[in-house]
Motif scaffolding. Structure first.
Motif, PDB file in Angstrom:
ATOM      1  N   PRO A 198      19.194  84.612  -7.973  1.00 61.86           N
ATOM      2  CA  PRO A 198      18.576  84.372  -9.289  1.00 61.86           C
ATOM      3  C   PRO A 198      17.724  83.116  -9.360  1.00 61.86           C
ATOM      4  CG  PRO A 198      20.843  85.111  -9.574  1.00 61.86           C
ATOM      5  CD  PRO A 198      20.659  84.837  -8.099  1.00 61.86           C
ATOM      6  N   ALA A 199      17.824  82.222  -8.376  1.00 62.71           N
ATOM      7  CA  ALA A 199      16.971  81.029  -8.378  1.00 62.71           C
ATOM      8  C   ALA A 199      15.495  81.398  -8.388  1.00 62.71           C
ATOM      9  CB  ALA A 199      17.287  80.155  -7.163  1.00 62.71           C
ATOM     10  N   ALA A 200      15.146  82.560  -7.833  1.00 65.34           N
ATOM     11  CA  ALA A 200      13.747  82.989  -7.818  1.00 65.34           C
ATOM     12  C   ALA A 200      13.217  83.257  -9.216  1.00 65.34           C
ATOM     13  CB  ALA A 200      13.594  84.243  -6.951  1.00 65.34           C
ATOM     14  N   GLU A 201      14.107  83.585 -10.135  1.00 61.73           N
ATOM     15  CA  GLU A 201      13.681  83.896 -11.505  1.00 61.73           C
ATOM     16  C   GLU A 201      13.299  82.646 -12.289  1.00 61.73           C
ATOM     17  OE1 GLU A 201      13.282  86.945 -12.534  1.00 61.73           O
ATOM     18  OE2 GLU A 201      14.114  87.852 -10.711  1.00 61.73           O
ATOM     19  N   VAL A 202      13.769  81.483 -11.856  1.00 62.67           N
ATOM     20  CA  VAL A 202      13.458  80.229 -12.562  1.00 62.67           C
ATOM     21  C   VAL A 202      12.791  79.245 -11.608  1.00 62.67           C
ATOM     22  CG1 VAL A 202      15.224  80.475 -14.351  1.00 62.67           C
ATOM     23  CG2 VAL A 202      15.843  79.428 -12.153  1.00 62.67           C
ATOM     24  N   ALA A 203      12.068  79.789 -10.633  1.00 64.17           N
ATOM     25  CA  ALA A 203      11.434  78.943  -9.619  1.00 64.17           C
ATOM     26  C   ALA A 203      10.289  78.141 -10.217  1.00 64.17           C
ATOM     27  CB  ALA A 203      10.919  79.804  -8.465  1.00 64.17           C
ATOM     28  N   VAL A 204      10.205  76.868  -9.829  1.00 64.94           N
ATOM     29  CA  VAL A 204       9.052  76.032 -10.159  1.00 64.94           C
ATOM     30  C   VAL A 204       8.489  75.505  -8.840  1.00 64.94           C
ATOM     31  CG1 VAL A 204       9.752  75.378 -12.475  1.00 64.94           C
ATOM     32  CG2 VAL A 204      10.551  74.033 -10.545  1.00 64.94           C
ATOM     33  N   PHE A 205       7.170  75.546  -8.731  1.00 63.98           N
ATOM     34  CA  PHE A 205       6.497  75.176  -7.512  1.00 63.98           C
ATOM     35  C   PHE A 205       5.800  73.828  -7.680  1.00 63.98           C
ATOM     36  CE2 PHE A 205       7.010  79.706  -7.570  1.00 63.98           C
ATOM     37  CZ  PHE A 205       7.265  80.060  -6.257  1.00 63.98           C
ATOM     38  N   ASP A 206       5.265  73.325  -6.578  1.00 61.52           N
ATOM     39  CA  ASP A 206       4.525  72.068  -6.634  1.00 61.52           C
ATOM     40  C   ASP A 206       3.382  72.153  -7.641  1.00 61.52           C
ATOM     41  OD1 ASP A 206       4.659  70.132  -3.681  1.00 61.52           O
ATOM     42  OD2 ASP A 206       6.095  71.659  -4.252  1.00 61.52           O
ATOM     43  N   PRO A 207       2.962  71.047  -8.219  1.00 59.24           N
ATOM     44  CA  PRO A 207       1.831  71.073  -9.148  1.00 59.24           C
ATOM     45  C   PRO A 207       0.578  71.580  -8.450  1.00 59.24           C
ATOM     46  CG  PRO A 207       2.360  68.812  -8.505  1.00 59.24           C
ATOM     47  CD  PRO A 207       3.474  69.673  -8.012  1.00 59.24           C
ATOM     48  N   ASP A 208      -0.280  72.237  -9.215  1.00 65.73           N
ATOM     49  CA  ASP A 208      -1.507  72.810  -8.671  1.00 65.73           C
ATOM     50  C   ASP A 208      -2.550  71.719  -8.471  1.00 65.73           C
ATOM     51  OD1 ASP A 208      -0.573  75.415  -8.610  1.00 65.73           O
ATOM     52  OD2 ASP A 208      -1.136  75.800 -10.696  1.00 65.73           O
ATOM     53  N   ALA A 209      -2.767  71.345  -7.239  1.00 62.55           N
ATOM     54  CA  ALA A 209      -3.809  70.392  -6.874  1.00 62.55           C
ATOM     55  C   ALA A 209      -4.094  70.585  -5.394  1.00 62.55           C
ATOM     56  CB  ALA A 209      -3.366  68.960  -7.153  1.00 62.55           C
ATOM     57  N   TRP A 210      -5.297  70.260  -4.965  1.00 61.61           N
ATOM     58  CA  TRP A 210      -5.680  70.541  -3.589  1.00 61.61           C
ATOM     59  C   TRP A 210      -4.882  69.731  -2.571  1.00 61.61           C
ATOM     60  CZ3 TRP A 210      -7.489  66.749  -0.325  1.00 61.61           C
ATOM     61  CH2 TRP A 210      -7.986  65.571  -0.900  1.00 61.61           C
ATOM     62  N   PHE A 211      -4.266  68.629  -3.009  1.00 60.56           N
ATOM     63  CA  PHE A 211      -3.574  67.735  -2.064  1.00 60.56           C
ATOM     64  C   PHE A 211      -2.062  67.918  -2.061  1.00 60.56           C
ATOM     65  CE2 PHE A 211      -4.884  65.566  -6.008  1.00 60.56           C
ATOM     66  CZ  PHE A 211      -3.647  65.324  -6.594  1.00 60.56           C
ATOM     67  N   THR A 212      -1.519  68.821  -2.849  1.00 67.09           N
ATOM     68  CA  THR A 212      -0.073  68.988  -2.951  1.00 67.09           C
ATOM     69  C   THR A 212       0.419  70.077  -1.999  1.00 67.09           C
ATOM     70  OG1 THR A 212      -0.283  70.592  -4.748  1.00 67.09           O
ATOM     71  CG2 THR A 212      -0.121  68.276  -5.372  1.00 67.09           C
ATOM     72  N   GLY A 213       1.746  70.256  -1.961  1.00 72.17           N
ATOM     73  CA  GLY A 213       2.308  71.372  -1.229  1.00 72.17           C
ATOM     74  C   GLY A 213       3.158  70.977  -0.041  1.00 72.17           C
ATOM     75  N   GLY A 214       3.823  71.971   0.531  1.00 67.40           N
ATOM     76  CA  GLY A 214       4.713  71.759   1.658  1.00 67.40           C
ATOM     77  C   GLY A 214       3.998  71.137   2.851  1.00 67.40           C
ATOM     78  N   GLY A 215       4.625  70.123   3.443  1.00 60.35           N
ATOM     79  CA  GLY A 215       4.049  69.470   4.607  1.00 60.35           C
ATOM     80  C   GLY A 215       2.898  68.538   4.298  1.00 60.35           C
ATOM     81  N   SER A 216       2.634  68.275   3.020  1.00 58.44           N
ATOM     82  CA  SER A 216       1.486  67.444   2.639  1.00 58.44           C
ATOM     83  C   SER A 216       1.864  65.967   2.596  1.00 58.44           C
ATOM     84  CB  SER A 216       0.952  67.865   1.266  1.00 58.44           C
ATOM     85  OG  SER A 216       1.908  67.579   0.251  1.00 58.44           O
ATOM     86  N   ASP A 217       0.850  65.124   2.722  1.00 55.52           N
ATOM     87  CA  ASP A 217       1.063  63.692   2.586  1.00 55.52           C
ATOM     88  C   ASP A 217       1.463  63.340   1.154  1.00 55.52           C
ATOM     89  OD1 ASP A 217       0.854  61.092   4.009  1.00 55.52           O
ATOM     90  OD2 ASP A 217      -0.613  60.661   2.442  1.00 55.52           O
ATOM     91  N   PHE A 218       1.087  64.175   0.206  1.00 55.07           N
ATOM     92  CA  PHE A 218       1.463  63.947  -1.188  1.00 55.07           C
ATOM     93  C   PHE A 218       2.978  63.895  -1.337  1.00 55.07           C
ATOM     94  CE2 PHE A 218       2.782  65.794  -5.271  1.00 55.07           C
ATOM     95  CZ  PHE A 218       2.178  64.933  -6.164  1.00 55.07           C
TER      96      PHE A 218
END
Length: 472
Positions: free
Chosen positions: A413-433
């Motif tokens: 059920p965690a998928a139902e309330v998932a929140v992802f990284d903020p939308d920006a070109w520099f964010t995300g998994g493995g990023s320096d952000f």
């Protein structure tokens, strides 16, 4: 099926935004890339996007897509970033799909994840000679889709293969969109969850009638639960390692910040805006948790995992990808979505997804074969679930076979309330952000600085990123 391993890698609902919109396009940008060659400017842009806008990192050359084999089969190349157990499972899935599609030759290539992987993917897409498909953390989509480095999926073609919007959790499907089109085909959701030792949690009175962890909502209730488990262990109740793990710090903060109703505005060229009060309250809670009783002070991820696996704590915050390791030590280990500490349920997550890199000269036969391969991989999700990942393709989750998997079914059920990284070109998994955000928190989590210090440092780092023009 051919398998190439280039280098060893590892891996490891819609977020409210004010004034930004999803993946904002820079004024005057066409959103496309040239179909011929790779200019010096394009090379630099691709390198910056792939590395999170900070450094090149890794090899810059891409692998050319191979021609169809002499056997008459259509060749499909897929790049992924899976090594270890995940890599073995992916190759098992690729093998099953290849066997079911004897007219397709699947060429699966594994590269190191992080900046080297994303740099190479951006370079290949900019040059028009990428693989037919590639795996991407969906949190990195904002750095690729707006600049024309990816192509959207044809929903009608997917529907003919039994893949539709209704087959995915709304939060996951929404994150896969850009400009009203689907740019990522989610393979899984991998959330940051709460593992538990049923023996310790049970002795602390924290299991319900079904044997699942049950903690009342609210910060005070959680801290009380941590103290109750500490009474059982004679040490601490909760394992969480934040030292030398900036990504883990970020996952913890962003999930709790979402629970606390925090919004954000990360518009390039403008000062970053976050709810400073909501962020401060998150750090106040974390300082209260890392008090030496509920959770150990000054602890890294390895120490936290060791304490949990040696029965010295009853609960462990970690990514679901750690399930195999924990189950080896605690065969009946439990898992649930992240506890609701603040006002609304929310669970930090990312998603491995398939994308279609920009092709200079798209081959209709290869594209049709690619869709068949990707649809087949999604339907092999039960194999992928054995590593702990939640299949994004919900028909797999609903099968009796998946419902027999524990604790996977319990934290699905965690998928139902998932929140992802903020939308920006520099964010995300493995990023320096993520690294810089986590580093901004360390002194506060260690008790050397106030919660406001962490918030101020995060805003300063966000503004540094926002002052740089998006390469896309």
């Amino acid at each position: 099926m051919k398998t190439k391993v280039r280098t060893s890698g590892g891996m490891p609902g819609p977020w409210p935004s004010r004034g930004q919109g999803r993946f904002p396009r820079r004024s005057g940008s066409s959103g496309t890339v040239d179909d011929v060659g790779l200019s010096r400017r394009g090379l630099l842009q691709a390198a910056l996007v792939g590395a999170g806008g900070i450094a090149l990192g890794g090899a810059l050359s891409g692998c050319a897509t191979p021609a169809a084999s002499g056997s008459g089969r259509t060749s499909v190349m897929i790049w992924d970033l899976f090594s270890g157990g995940d890599g073995a499972l992916m190759q098992e899935m690729v093998g099953a799909v290849a066997q079911a599609n004897s007219d397709i030759s699947v060429d699966s290539t594994t590269l190191a994840w992080g900046a080297p992987y994303y740099t190479k993917l951006a370079m290949a897409s900019s040059g028009g000679r990428p693989p037919e498909a590639a795996v991407m953390h969906m949190s990195r989509l904002a750095g690729y889709a707006p600049g024309g480095l990816l192509e959207p999926f044809d929903l009608d073609a997917l529907a003919e293969l039994g893949i539709t919007q209704d087959d995915f959790a709304p939060a996951v499907w929404e994150k896969a969109q850009f400009d009203g089109q689907l740019y990522a085909l989610p393979l899984d959701t991998h959330p940051y969850i709460a593992f538990n030792n049923p023996a310790i949690a049970g002795d602390a009175g924290l299991l319900d009638a079904d044997g699942l962890l049950s903690i009342a909502p609210g910060a005070d209730a959680f801290l009380d639960a941590g103290r109750a488990m500490a009474e059982v262990t004679g040490e601490t109740g909760v394992s969480w390692g934040y030292l030398r793990d900036p990504a883990g710090c970020w996952r913890m903060f962003w999930g709790l910040y979402s629970q606390n109703g925090g919004a954000y505005d990360l518009t390039p060229g403008k000062p970053a805006e976050i709810d400073e009060q909501a962020a401060t309250e998150v750090f106040e809670f974390l300082q209260a948790m890392v008090d030496g009783k509920v959770a150990a002070t000054n602890q890294d991820g390895g120490a936290a995992s060791g304490r949990f696996m040696s029965n010295r704590t009853g609960l462990m915050f970690a990514g679901e990808w750690d399930l195999p390791m924990f189950r080896d030590a605690i065969p009946d280990v439990g898992g649930t979505p992240f506890p609701t500490i603040f006002g609304q349920p929310a669970n930090y997550a990312d998603s491995h997804s398939f994308v279609l890199p920009k092709q200079a000269h798209a081959d209709p036969a290869k594209r049709e074969a690619t869709y068949r391969v990707l649809a087949g991989l999604l339907k092999e999700g039960l194999t992928w679930a054995s590593a702990g990942h939640i299949p994004a393709y919900q028909p797999v989750v609903k099968t009796p076979e998946y419902q027999e998997l524990t604790p996977q079914r319990d934290y699905a059920p965690a998928a139902e309330v998932a929140v992802f990284d903020p939308d920006a070109w520099f964010t995300g998994g493995g990023s320096d952000f993520q690294t810089r955000m986590g580093d901004s928190m360390t002194d506060t989590l260690s008790g050397k600085a106030s919660p406001k210090t962490a918030v101020d440092r995060m805003l300063s780092e966000m503004n540094r990123f926002l002052s740089q023009p998006s390469p896309a």
